[in-house]
Design an enzyme around this catalytic site. Structure first.
Site: not given
Ligand code: ASP
Length: 335
Positions: A200, A228, A252
């Site tokens: 990310t 999701r 994370g």
């Protein structure tokens, strides 16, 4: 009279705000990133990419441009790089697609824009910024977000644009684990799952007007299902910015970052407890998230240009150019 008074006020505000301190920090994801897991070439490739993104963002800040220009320039570069889990190189969903999330927030007006689960927007950070600037909403999702992006002039691309062999292999490994497990959802809460989401990207900046801002972009987690959505597009969880405290971009295990409202919590601790940026960020990452079982980290900046980049995993691709112009690019915990 009133008018004169008000333009005087405006001038005073403008003068206090005009300062040349600028700074930027970038992350490219956190996780089990160890020397044993990376070849020298991979290490160099990641460092070069973070360094190039820092330069692109910093050039915008140096030119006196808005912090969002810096965030967009740096994140577009990282979204276009197959190394990171954002844009090209994004992880695959369980169904073999890519569903992208991004968000951006400015610390002066608290305006924010986010998109989630888009499949055909090449640079999700651009769409998030357009939501911030041209929409009355804060967060758009799925088909609606895609329609908005299209109407705003972002030409749709085929989902296969985001494909990479490396992420496909990660999906195949993840699906094997999921299918072997009796409880098909257990894998999602397994420590091993942490290895299926590196990359990310996020940027925080202090611009020459004294404004701080944050942006984040991701493909989420490998083999994610059922629509999701992680923390990255959620204002407060993965991204937050308020000139009175700090600007934060997180990376994370998103489920934990959402439940602990990580980005906003760091800012709140500065604002209400008077903590320094470093103490607030460290407390949340090591004192709150770690005991809860959430792995990951943040990059954070305050209006004075202080930077903190704590993480509780083995590594986090990260770098910064501070208010003195000093550049650092790091990967591992012990650096
Ligand atoms: N936070 C992202 C998510 O949960 C993944 C990551 O940062 O690695 O979607």
């Amino acid at each position: 009279m009133c008018l004169a008074a008000s333009s005087l006020t405006t001038m005073a505000v403008a003068q206090t705000n005009v300062q040349n301190k600028i700074a930027i920090a970038i992350h490219g994801g956190a996780g089990t990133i160890t020397r044993a897991n990376l070849t020298e070439e991979q290490e160099a490739a990641y460092k070069n990419a973070i360094s190039a993104a820092l330069d692109l963002g910093y050039a915008q800040l140096k030119a006196g441009n808005d912090g969002l220009d810096a965030i967009e320039a740096a994140i577009v570069y990282l979204e276009d790089s197959p190394l990171f889990n954002a844009g090209i190189g994004a992880v695959y969903t369980y169904d073999g697609m890519h569903e992208l999330d991004a968000s951006v927030m400015r610390g002066d007006t608290l305006q924010a824009g986010a998109i989630s689960s888009v499949t055909n927007v090449k640079n999700p950070i651009k769409a998030a910024r357009l939501v911030l600037e041209n929409s009355v909403h804060v967060m758009l999702s799925g088909k609606g977000a895609e329609q908005f992006a299209d109407e705003q002039g972002l030409v749709p691309v085929d989902n296969s644009v985001f494909n990479t062999q490396r992420r496909l292999e990660a999906l195949q490994r993840a699906k094997k684990r999921i299918d072997e497990n009796e409880n098909k959802n257990a894998f999602l809460d397994n420590a091993e799952f942490n290895d299926f989401k590196f990359g990310t990207v996020g940027v925080v900046v202090l611009d020459a007007n004294g404004n701080i801002a944050a942006g984040t972009s991701t493909g989420g987690m490998t083999a994610k299902r059922y629509g999701r959505v992680g923390d990255s597009p959620i204002i407060g969880a993965g991204t937050y910015a308020d000139n009175r405290s700090c600007a934060v971009s997180a990376t994370g295990h998103g489920e934990y970052f959402i439940r602990y409202n990580v980005a906003a919590d760091i800012c709140a601790r500065m604002k209400y407890q008077g903590l320094s940026l470093e103490t607030a960020a460290n407390t949340v990452i090591h004192g709150v998230l770690l005991p809860a079982g959430g792995d990951g980290g943040v990059i954070a900046i305050d209006a004075a240009g202080n930077i903190a980049m704590p993480f509780n995993s083995e590594g986090m691709y990260r770098g910064s150019i501070d208010t003195n112009g000093n550049k650092t690019v790091l990967i591992y915990k012990d650096e």
